[in-house]
Structure formats: C-alpha cells, structure tokens
Design a protein around this motif. Sequence first.
Motif, PDB file in Angstrom:
ATOM      1  N   ASP A 145     -11.944  16.487   9.354  1.00 39.55           N
ATOM      2  CA  ASP A 145     -12.410  17.782   8.841  1.00 39.55           C
ATOM      3  C   ASP A 145     -11.273  18.565   8.193  1.00 39.55           C
ATOM      4  OD1 ASP A 145     -14.894  17.150   9.700  1.00 39.55           O
ATOM      5  OD2 ASP A 145     -14.969  18.588  11.365  1.00 39.55           O
ATOM      6  N   GLY A 146     -10.106  18.470   8.785  1.00 38.97           N
ATOM      7  CA  GLY A 146      -8.952  19.180   8.215  1.00 38.97           C
ATOM      8  C   GLY A 146      -8.639  18.708   6.806  1.00 38.97           C
ATOM      9  N   ASN A 147      -8.664  17.390   6.613  1.00 42.25           N
ATOM     10  CA  ASN A 147      -8.408  16.846   5.282  1.00 42.25           C
ATOM     11  C   ASN A 147      -9.552  17.151   4.316  1.00 42.25           C
ATOM     12  OD1 ASN A 147      -5.831  15.851   5.638  1.00 42.25           O
ATOM     13  ND2 ASN A 147      -6.527  13.840   6.356  1.00 42.25           N
TER      14      ASN A 147
ATOM     15  N   LEU B 100      -5.068   5.482   4.335  1.00 44.33           N
ATOM     16  CA  LEU B 100      -5.412   6.301   3.166  1.00 44.33           C
ATOM     17  C   LEU B 100      -6.150   7.573   3.575  1.00 44.33           C
ATOM     18  CD1 LEU B 100      -6.595   3.407   0.807  1.00 44.33           C
ATOM     19  CD2 LEU B 100      -4.560   4.821   0.477  1.00 44.33           C
ATOM     20  N   SER B 101      -7.137   7.439   4.465  1.00 46.84           N
ATOM     21  CA  SER B 101      -7.967   8.596   4.833  1.00 46.84           C
ATOM     22  C   SER B 101      -7.214   9.597   5.706  1.00 46.84           C
ATOM     23  CB  SER B 101      -9.242   8.136   5.550  1.00 46.84           C
ATOM     24  OG  SER B 101      -8.917   7.399   6.721  1.00 46.84           O
ATOM     25  N   SER B 102      -6.111   9.178   6.297  1.00 45.06           N
ATOM     26  CA  SER B 102      -5.340  10.092   7.149  1.00 45.06           C
ATOM     27  C   SER B 102      -4.162  10.725   6.400  1.00 45.06           C
ATOM     28  CB  SER B 102      -4.812   9.356   8.378  1.00 45.06           C
ATOM     29  OG  SER B 102      -3.921   8.318   7.992  1.00 45.06           O
ATOM     30  N   SER B 103      -3.933  10.293   5.148  1.00 44.26           N
ATOM     31  CA  SER B 103      -2.807  10.836   4.379  1.00 44.26           C
ATOM     32  C   SER B 103      -3.267  12.050   3.578  1.00 44.26           C
ATOM     33  CB  SER B 103      -2.244   9.773   3.422  1.00 44.26           C
ATOM     34  OG  SER B 103      -1.307  10.353   2.534  1.00 44.26           O
ATOM     35  N   THR B 104      -2.920  13.231   4.053  1.00 50.17           N
ATOM     36  CA  THR B 104      -3.317  14.473   3.372  1.00 50.17           C
ATOM     37  C   THR B 104      -2.759  14.509   1.955  1.00 50.17           C
ATOM     38  OG1 THR B 104      -3.301  15.613   5.499  1.00 50.17           O
ATOM     39  CG2 THR B 104      -3.299  16.992   3.528  1.00 50.17           C
ATOM     40  N   LEU B 105      -1.508  14.120   1.807  1.00 47.78           N
ATOM     41  CA  LEU B 105      -0.850  14.154   0.493  1.00 47.78           C
ATOM     42  C   LEU B 105      -1.593  13.259  -0.504  1.00 47.78           C
ATOM     43  CD1 LEU B 105       1.594  15.340  -1.005  1.00 47.78           C
ATOM     44  CD2 LEU B 105       2.876  13.277  -0.368  1.00 47.78           C
ATOM     45  N   PHE B 106      -1.965  12.058  -0.066  1.00 51.58           N
ATOM     46  CA  PHE B 106      -2.686  11.136  -0.949  1.00 51.58           C
ATOM     47  C   PHE B 106      -4.059  11.692  -1.327  1.00 51.58           C
ATOM     48  CE2 PHE B 106      -5.845   7.721  -1.321  1.00 51.58           C
ATOM     49  CZ  PHE B 106      -5.377   7.099  -2.470  1.00 51.58           C
ATOM     50  N   LEU B 107      -4.767  12.229  -0.339  1.00 55.58           N
ATOM     51  CA  LEU B 107      -6.112  12.756  -0.601  1.00 55.58           C
ATOM     52  C   LEU B 107      -6.061  13.959  -1.551  1.00 55.58           C
ATOM     53  CD1 LEU B 107      -7.632  12.482   2.982  1.00 55.58           C
ATOM     54  CD2 LEU B 107      -8.219  11.078   0.996  1.00 55.58           C
ATOM     55  N   ILE B 108      -5.041  14.801  -1.390  1.00 56.41           N
ATOM     56  CA  ILE B 108      -4.887  15.944  -2.310  1.00 56.41           C
ATOM     57  C   ILE B 108      -4.645  15.445  -3.729  1.00 56.41           C
ATOM     58  CG2 ILE B 108      -3.340  17.846  -2.935  1.00 56.41           C
ATOM     59  CD1 ILE B 108      -3.051  18.423   0.083  1.00 56.41           C
ATOM     60  N   GLN B 109      -3.834  14.396  -3.852  1.00 53.39           N
ATOM     61  CA  GLN B 109      -3.580  13.825  -5.179  1.00 53.39           C
ATOM     62  C   GLN B 109      -4.868  13.250  -5.780  1.00 53.39           C
ATOM     63  OE1 GLN B 109      -0.272  13.664  -6.872  1.00 53.39           O
ATOM     64  NE2 GLN B 109      -1.919  13.578  -8.378  1.00 53.39           N
ATOM     65  N   LEU B 110      -5.654  12.608  -4.919  1.00 54.73           N
ATOM     66  CA  LEU B 110      -6.931  12.055  -5.362  1.00 54.73           C
ATOM     67  C   LEU B 110      -7.850  13.184  -5.870  1.00 54.73           C
ATOM     68  CD1 LEU B 110      -7.735   9.058  -5.263  1.00 54.73           C
ATOM     69  CD2 LEU B 110      -9.003   9.517  -3.178  1.00 54.73           C
ATOM     70  N   ALA B 111      -7.866  14.294  -5.141  1.00 54.25           N
ATOM     71  CA  ALA B 111      -8.675  15.446  -5.547  1.00 54.25           C
ATOM     72  C   ALA B 111      -8.199  16.009  -6.885  1.00 54.25           C
ATOM     73  CB  ALA B 111      -8.617  16.529  -4.467  1.00 54.25           C
ATOM     74  N   GLU B 112      -6.884  16.005  -7.108  1.00 53.08           N
ATOM     75  CA  GLU B 112      -6.341  16.491  -8.382  1.00 53.08           C
ATOM     76  C   GLU B 112      -6.785  15.597  -9.539  1.00 53.08           C
ATOM     77  OE1 GLU B 112      -4.637  19.323  -9.174  1.00 53.08           O
ATOM     78  OE2 GLU B 112      -5.293  19.795  -7.123  1.00 53.08           O
TER      79      GLU B 112
ATOM     80  N   LEU C 266       0.830  -1.200   0.000  1.00 48.71           N
ATOM     81  CA  LEU C 266       0.000   0.000   0.000  1.00 48.71           C
ATOM     82  C   LEU C 266       0.868   1.256   0.000  1.00 48.71           C
ATOM     83  CD1 LEU C 266      -2.773   1.345   0.172  1.00 48.71           C
ATOM     84  CD2 LEU C 266      -2.568   1.234   2.668  1.00 48.71           C
ATOM     85  N   GLN C 267       1.876   1.264   0.864  1.00 47.33           N
ATOM     86  CA  GLN C 267       2.753   2.433   0.942  1.00 47.33           C
ATOM     87  C   GLN C 267       3.493   2.651  -0.391  1.00 47.33           C
ATOM     88  OE1 GLN C 267       2.360   0.127   3.195  1.00 47.33           O
ATOM     89  NE2 GLN C 267       1.941   1.131   5.160  1.00 47.33           N
ATOM     90  N   ARG C 268       3.912   1.547  -1.021  1.00 43.30           N
ATOM     91  CA  ARG C 268       4.607   1.667  -2.309  1.00 43.30           C
ATOM     92  C   ARG C 268       3.674   2.234  -3.383  1.00 43.30           C
ATOM     93  NH1 ARG C 268       8.583  -3.538  -3.335  1.00 43.30           N
ATOM     94  NH2 ARG C 268       9.280  -3.852  -1.200  1.00 43.30           N
ATOM     95  N   LEU C 269       2.446   1.764  -3.377  1.00 44.90           N
ATOM     96  CA  LEU C 269       1.472   2.241  -4.361  1.00 44.90           C
ATOM     97  C   LEU C 269       1.150   3.712  -4.133  1.00 44.90           C
ATOM     98  CD1 LEU C 269      -0.892  -0.872  -4.304  1.00 44.90           C
ATOM     99  CD2 LEU C 269       0.512  -0.158  -6.246  1.00 44.90           C
ATOM    100  N   MET C 270       0.999   4.102  -2.873  1.00 44.97           N
ATOM    101  CA  MET C 270       0.708   5.510  -2.554  1.00 44.97           C
ATOM    102  C   MET C 270       1.858   6.411  -2.979  1.00 44.97           C
ATOM    103  SD  MET C 270      -0.984   5.028   1.235  1.00 44.97           S
ATOM    104  CE  MET C 270      -1.021   6.785   1.624  1.00 44.97           C
ATOM    105  N   HIS C 271       3.076   5.956  -2.758  1.00 46.15           N
ATOM    106  CA  HIS C 271       4.247   6.737  -3.147  1.00 46.15           C
ATOM    107  C   HIS C 271       4.336   6.843  -4.669  1.00 46.15           C
ATOM    108  CE1 HIS C 271       8.316   8.347  -3.009  1.00 46.15           C
ATOM    109  NE2 HIS C 271       8.661   7.433  -3.904  1.00 46.15           N
ATOM    110  N   LEU C 272       3.963   5.761  -5.339  1.00 53.04           N
ATOM    111  CA  LEU C 272       4.113   5.681  -6.792  1.00 53.04           C
ATOM    112  C   LEU C 272       3.244   6.703  -7.521  1.00 53.04           C
ATOM    113  CD1 LEU C 272       5.750   3.907  -8.748  1.00 53.04           C
ATOM    114  CD2 LEU C 272       3.762   2.421  -8.954  1.00 53.04           C
ATOM    115  N   ILE C 273       2.059   6.963  -7.015  1.00 53.15           N
ATOM    116  CA  ILE C 273       1.168   7.870  -7.748  1.00 53.15           C
ATOM    117  C   ILE C 273       1.696   9.301  -7.776  1.00 53.15           C
ATOM    118  CG2 ILE C 273      -0.879   6.470  -7.286  1.00 53.15           C
ATOM    119  CD1 ILE C 273      -1.785   8.618  -5.320  1.00 53.15           C
ATOM    120  N   GLN C 274       2.655   9.609  -6.902  1.00 48.11           N
ATOM    121  CA  GLN C 274       3.248  10.954  -6.929  1.00 48.11           C
ATOM    122  C   GLN C 274       4.196  11.108  -8.113  1.00 48.11           C
ATOM    123  OE1 GLN C 274       2.012  12.882  -4.545  1.00 48.11           O
ATOM    124  NE2 GLN C 274       1.017  11.119  -3.574  1.00 48.11           N
ATOM    125  N   ASP C 275       4.748   9.976  -8.596  1.00 51.52           N
ATOM    126  CA  ASP C 275       5.815  10.045  -9.597  1.00 51.52           C
ATOM    127  C   ASP C 275       5.380   9.604 -10.994  1.00 51.52           C
ATOM    128  OD1 ASP C 275       7.574  10.727  -7.499  1.00 51.52           O
ATOM    129  OD2 ASP C 275       7.871   8.611  -7.009  1.00 51.52           O
TER     130      ASP C 275
END
Length: 565
Positions: A432-434, A394-406, A358-367
């Motif tokens: 709420d913050g995310n 997944l739901s606590s990762s701000t970076l991942f959620l921002i990427q999902l929104a993009e 999961l962590q590898r997949l989450m990191h991969l979508i950034q690149d």
Amino acid sequence: MQSTTAPLQTLLDLINETLSLILRISLTVRSFAGRWQVLRSKLASLQTSVADISDSPHWAENPLLYTLLPNLLSTLQRLKALADQCNDTSFTGGKLHMQSDLDMASASLTNQLHDLDLLLRSGVLHQSNAIVLSHPGPGSDKENLSFFIRDLFTRLQIGGVEFKKKALESLLQLLEDDDKAASLVAREGNVAYLIHLLDFHNQPWVREQAATAVSLLAAANDESRKAVFEEGGLGPLLRILESGTTTLKEKAAIAIEALTADKENAWAVSAYGGVSVLIESIRSGSSATQTHSVGAIRNVANVEEIKTALGEEGAVPVLLQLLLSGTITAQEKSANCLATLASTDEYFRALIIQERGLQRLMHLIQDLSSSATLEHVLRAITSLSASDPCARILSSSTLFLIQLAEFIKQGNTILQQISVSLLANLSISISDGNKRAIGSCMGSLVKLMESPKPVGVQESASQALVSLLTVRSNRKELVRDEKSVMRLVQMLDPKNEAVSDKFPVMVVSAILAGGSQGCRKRLMAAGAQPHLQRLAEMEVAGAKKALQRLSGNRLKTIFSLNWRE
C-alpha cells in the motif's frame, strides 16, 4: 596517339608471329604429346582472343595491356623454347624437369587467357579510355556508370598493386558519393573478387580498402548485401574480426552486422563458428567493433542453435558488462539482445538473474537518456519479472516503481505501454505504501485506457488502476481529478465502441469499493449512473454491482431494475 600505339602494335605483331610458330611446331612434337595437345587448345583460344583485341576500336588506349602483352609474349617465347626442345632428338634434359616446365608455362598461359577474356568481356576496349576513366558524376547515365564499374573491376583483377589501389580508391569514392551505385556494383562488378582481396595479406592497404568496400556494399541495400553473402563474404569477414588490425575489425564488424540483418543469413554465423568470435570482439574490441558485433548477435539471437552457443560461450555476462560501459548505441543493442534472450528462454532468464542482471538493469534505468535503450531494458526486466523472486524485488523497490510511474506519465508511447504492462503484472505484490507513492500516474493510466492500440494496453491500464485504487487516498485523489472522472464516464457510455465496457466498469467499481460518499457523489455528478444502468441492463460483467455501489441503496436499485424489465 602514334607514340602510344606503336609499341603495343609491335608487341601484338610479335605475339601473333610467335603464336603461329608454336602452333606449327606443336603439330610435330613427339615428346609429351598429351601435354602439347592441351597446350594447342589453349593456344588456339589465345589466337582468337588476340584477334578480338586487335579488332577492338580502343584497345591501344588501355593501360592494362602494357603489362598483359609483355607478360604474354614472355610466356609464348618460353613455350617456343620448350617446343624446340621437345622436337630435338638430341635433347638430354631431365624428363621430370621438362614436365614441370611445361606445366608451369601452361598455368601461366591459363592465367593470361583468363585476364584477356576478362578484359574483352568487360567491353572497355570498345569504349574510349577518356570516357571510361572519368569518374562518373551524380547525373551520369546508367550506361556510362556500368562501363566505369566494369573497367574498374577489370583493373582490380588484372592489374598490379598500383592498379588495384587506384581501382579501390575509385570504387570507394563511387560507393560513398552515390547511394544507388551499390546495386549496380553488385550487378556489373565482381563482388567475389573483392571478397578474395580480404585475404590479400601481403598488401595490407589493399586488404583494408577491400574491407571498406565490402562493408559499404553489405550495408547499402538488400541487393548488394545479398551479393556479398552469396559470394561467400561472411567467412573471410569473421576471420578478419578474429585476427585483423583494429581498423579491419571495425570494417568487418559493420559488414557482419549488415549481413546478419537478413534473417535468412543468420544460420551461417553458427556454421562459420562465428558466435565465439563475435563475443570475443565485444569483450576486447574497440568501441566501434563492440557496437557492431553486439548488433550482429542481436540480429541472430532468435536462432535456436545460436542461442545455445550464446549460452555456452558466456554471452550473458559480456552483454551485461557492455550495458554499463559501452557506447549509447552499444547499450541499446545489448539491452535489445538481453530482452530477446530473456523473453524466449527460462535458461537465459536464470543466467541473467545469476549474473545479478536484474539489479544492473534496474540501476541502469536511472541513468539512461536514450528512449530506445530504456525500452529494451524494460522489456528485459518485464521478461525477468516472470520469476517470482524477481517480481518480489521489483514490486518492493520504491525507487523502481516511481521511475515506472514517471515513464507512464511522461514517456513516449512505447515506454508507456511497456511500463503499464509491467506495472499490471507486478500490481498484486505492491505494498500500500508503494501504491501511494505512485498514485500520481493514475490520470495517465485513465488516458491509456482510451488507447485502442496496441492490443492489451487497455486491459493492463485497467488492472494497474484497480490495484492502485485499493488504497483509500488514491481513490480520493483520482475522483478529485475532473478530467480523469469525465474520461471514465465517457468510456462507460455504451455508445463508446473504442473501449471494452468491462474495463471502465472495473475501475468505477474499484473507486466505489470503499463506500466513500465523496467518490459516489462525484461520479453521480459526472453522469455515471445512466450509463451504468444501461450497462447493467446489457448484463456487462460487474455493471450491476457497480450500479448498486453508486446508488447507495441496493434494494432501490434492484426494484428499479425489476420495474424497467
């Protein structure tokens, strides 16, 4: 022509003469009578074949006969000597030795009969050599192309190494120059013999060219791919993938990926023990071999017995590593395979999580820049999100959620759909913050609510919006977006059949849940009230409550509804 024909004609005359003589002598042979009876039958067939050759109009032009006829004459002369010995009462040679000599001569005769029969059946002796040998151009008619292919395979099967090399060169040129040639090769050629050459170990060049031809046929179209598989091509190709040279492995991997693209062929990978071979070729092969081998695994990953083998042979860590180090195409196929495995089996989801997948997949979508690979990576992440620990990550990762929104805002249609579905699944656990951090995708979510296809995207977009609208700042932001408000109001119109009424009602109700006068006024100004009133009368779920919130006076709304009734 005279100088060419004379020696062949002389050879043919000698063959006929020797053949007639052996047939006469064999009638009186007393020793090894059973063997000579079998030989007489073969000799009679040979007599017919030789007669057919001499009756063919262009037989003397075929260069294969310069090898075939001398070899045949040599075999017949050896049989003549053996016939004389078997008729000689004073012959003192060993019985076992004579049996061996007769069997060897009989085997040679069988092979030569086979070659002559192949030559006759090909029809090339009835065609001018100048026509058959000229390489057919793109505009060649089917008849000439068929003759060329039959002649080519005749040389490939009957000729020596040089004939084989030239025939393979011509075959490769034909397959590379003409997209439609593969089907004709499958019908007119001998694909089984081509596959036989894959085990031609003493001539590496011939083996390599044969592997190239088989890979081209396997990848060309359904008909030629079916011919390669039905003639037993998968087994030799897997052997090459396991122990061939780098070049041979690459050709074999191309062919195996093409063959496994047909779901009916998938079972054979397991039958030939191919799963471990494919995994090892991903682990240690060249980039090209890795790319096509992982493609083959992707093709068969849905087959139950192969899935089991993939787990047992350690496919998951190999596929995850390829995601990080492979070519773009290899990454896409690896992600596709992982997504398939994760979506079908809890066992594989656990394996992927165990390998920190999961962590590898989450990191991969950034690149990643490839949309196709991103789609498969997100599908794999979506499948893993069914696990509560993964969903929390997944739901606590701000970076991942921002990427999902993009992806929801700017991705292609498929990326948007996958991202919306994933966001809807995670929405309950997002802080709420995310939610504030990804509020900018709300306008895109409203647009997706208008999409009739695929089934489920309207519901997912609505669920994601309702979740984001639990945050006050997001409610204010959305109602300031005039286009989004107008879209919502248009979706509320009972005449709008493109959207289920309940979804815009859900979103409007969520906007009004905080009791903001500003939100209420903007929706009223956009014309939401008459639509909601009509939906309430139609008893659409949630419409009455939304109307009450919009009106700001619950008693007045109820009175109005009662009066209308």
